[in-house]
Design an enzyme around this catalytic site. Structure first.
Site, PDB file in Angstrom:
ATOM      1  N   CYS A 115       1.085  -1.103  -0.144  1.00 55.36           N
ATOM      2  CA  CYS A 115       0.038  -0.036  -0.242  1.00 55.36           C
ATOM      3  C   CYS A 115       0.909   1.149   0.047  1.00 55.36           C
ATOM      4  O   CYS A 115       1.861   1.405   0.763  1.00 55.36           O
ATOM      5  CB  CYS A 115      -0.692  -0.175   1.446  1.00 55.36           C
ATOM      6  SG  CYS A 115      -2.044   1.261   1.228  1.00 55.36           S
ATOM      7  N   HIS A 157      -8.812  -4.164  -1.697  1.00 62.47           N
ATOM      8  CA  HIS A 157      -7.803  -3.357  -1.013  1.00 62.47           C
ATOM      9  C   HIS A 157      -8.222  -1.843  -0.870  1.00 62.47           C
ATOM     10  O   HIS A 157      -8.317  -1.031   0.260  1.00 62.47           O
ATOM     11  CB  HIS A 157      -6.623  -3.365  -1.637  1.00 62.47           C
ATOM     12  CG  HIS A 157      -5.526  -2.545  -0.945  1.00 62.47           C
ATOM     13  ND1 HIS A 157      -4.402  -3.183  -0.365  1.00 62.47           N
ATOM     14  CD2 HIS A 157      -5.235  -1.261  -0.923  1.00 62.47           C
ATOM     15  CE1 HIS A 157      -3.717  -2.249   0.128  1.00 62.47           C
ATOM     16  NE2 HIS A 157      -4.269  -1.100  -0.163  1.00 62.47           N
ATOM     17  N   GLU A 158      -8.751  -1.399  -2.113  1.00 63.97           N
ATOM     18  CA  GLU A 158      -9.160   0.193  -2.223  1.00 63.97           C
ATOM     19  C   GLU A 158     -10.387   0.311  -1.279  1.00 63.97           C
ATOM     20  O   GLU A 158     -10.526   1.259  -0.759  1.00 63.97           O
ATOM     21  CB  GLU A 158      -9.513   0.644  -3.467  1.00 63.97           C
ATOM     22  CG  GLU A 158      -8.127   0.437  -4.475  1.00 63.97           C
ATOM     23  CD  GLU A 158      -6.833   0.965  -3.641  1.00 63.97           C
ATOM     24  OE1 GLU A 158      -6.710   2.167  -3.147  1.00 63.97           O
ATOM     25  OE2 GLU A 158      -5.712   0.638  -3.820  1.00 63.97           O
ATOM     26  N   HIS A 161     -10.069   0.862   2.182  1.00 63.09           N
ATOM     27  CA  HIS A 161      -9.466   2.208   2.658  1.00 63.09           C
ATOM     28  C   HIS A 161     -10.824   3.142   2.815  1.00 63.09           C
ATOM     29  O   HIS A 161     -10.735   3.835   3.868  1.00 63.09           O
ATOM     30  CB  HIS A 161      -8.663   2.900   1.460  1.00 63.09           C
ATOM     31  CG  HIS A 161      -7.396   2.575   1.426  1.00 63.09           C
ATOM     32  ND1 HIS A 161      -6.258   2.754   2.505  1.00 63.09           N
ATOM     33  CD2 HIS A 161      -6.407   1.905   0.627  1.00 63.09           C
ATOM     34  CE1 HIS A 161      -5.106   2.355   1.987  1.00 63.09           C
ATOM     35  NE2 HIS A 161      -5.407   1.713   1.144  1.00 63.09           N
TER      36      HIS A 161
HETATM   37 NI    NI Z   1      -3.589   1.005  -0.116  1.00 65.38          NI
END
Ligand code: NI
Length: 210
Positions: A115, A157-158, A161
């Site tokens: 990341c 993954h995004e 966030h």
């Molecule tokens: Ni990330």
């Protein structure tokens, strides 16, 4: 908070990417409102994010990483990733606004993740094999897509966030209970060694091509 007061003008190479410890990375984000869709403010934010991602080696960037807690992220999967990982398709730069998803295949795949907000590390994370996504593009048009393997991983993954999660929260533990997080160069050496040794089983288990 509105989009207009959330955004600071980007520096020439894009926004500064916030790193772990910044509160914006841990705050849940909110949906982009209907009247912001297609607006100049939103356009500028996304342009700034694109500029930022282009200046970095990552495959995705979420708005909270540049200090804007709205449900927006961008992704792009280059050819080099498609050549390195199993179940990975090259994709152009894509914008995902107010995304939602459903898991279609709960089989879990393991892969090293990193990341831009946690520079220098790679950690093993397990993600579902296939998802179906609904999101809006920059103009507010709704679209849906099925994502498999590594492309699903990038999306998830995004998406994490946007909920205030970072991949390190999900890093797997080895048989002795140690978190499997590595310095980037250590992980690189390990994968290179496995390739040289022809350890196809290990490579396949980590979603890597031989
Ligand atoms: Ni990330």
């Amino acid at each position: 908070m509105t989009l207009s007061n959330a955004i600071e003008p980007p520096i020439p190479s894009g926004y500064k990417i916030l790193t772990i410890g910044h509160e914006s990375l841990r705050k849940p984000s909110q949906d982009v409102s209907e009247d912001s869709l297609g607006s100049e403010n939103l356009h500028q934010l996304i342009e700034g994010m694109r500029l930022t991602l282009k200046a970095h080696p990552g495959v995705g960037l979420a708005a909270p990483q540049v200090g804007v807690n709205f449900n927006i992220f961008i992704t792009r999967v280059p050819k080099s990733c498609a050549e390195r990982y199993l179940l990975c398709k090259e994709t152009p730069l894509q914008t995902w606004i107010n995304p939602r998803y459903e898991v279609l295949d709960t089989a879990e795949l393991i892969c090293g993740e990193s990341c831009l907000s946690v520079p220098g590390y790679v950690g093993k994370v397990s993600r579902p094999r296939e998802i179906e996504v609904i999101a809006l593009d920059e103009t507010g048009r709704e679209f849906s897509e099925k994502l498999v393997g590594w492309n699903a991983r990038v999306f998830l993954h995004e998406y994490d966030h946007l909920t205030g999660r970072i991949y390190i929260d999900k890093v797997l533990s080895d048989e002795r209970g140690n978190k499997e997080i590595y310095k980037e160069e250590v992980w690189k050496d390990l994968t290179e060694r496995k390739k040289k040794e022809g350890d196809h089983h290990w490579l396949e288990r980590h979603n890597l091509r031989s």
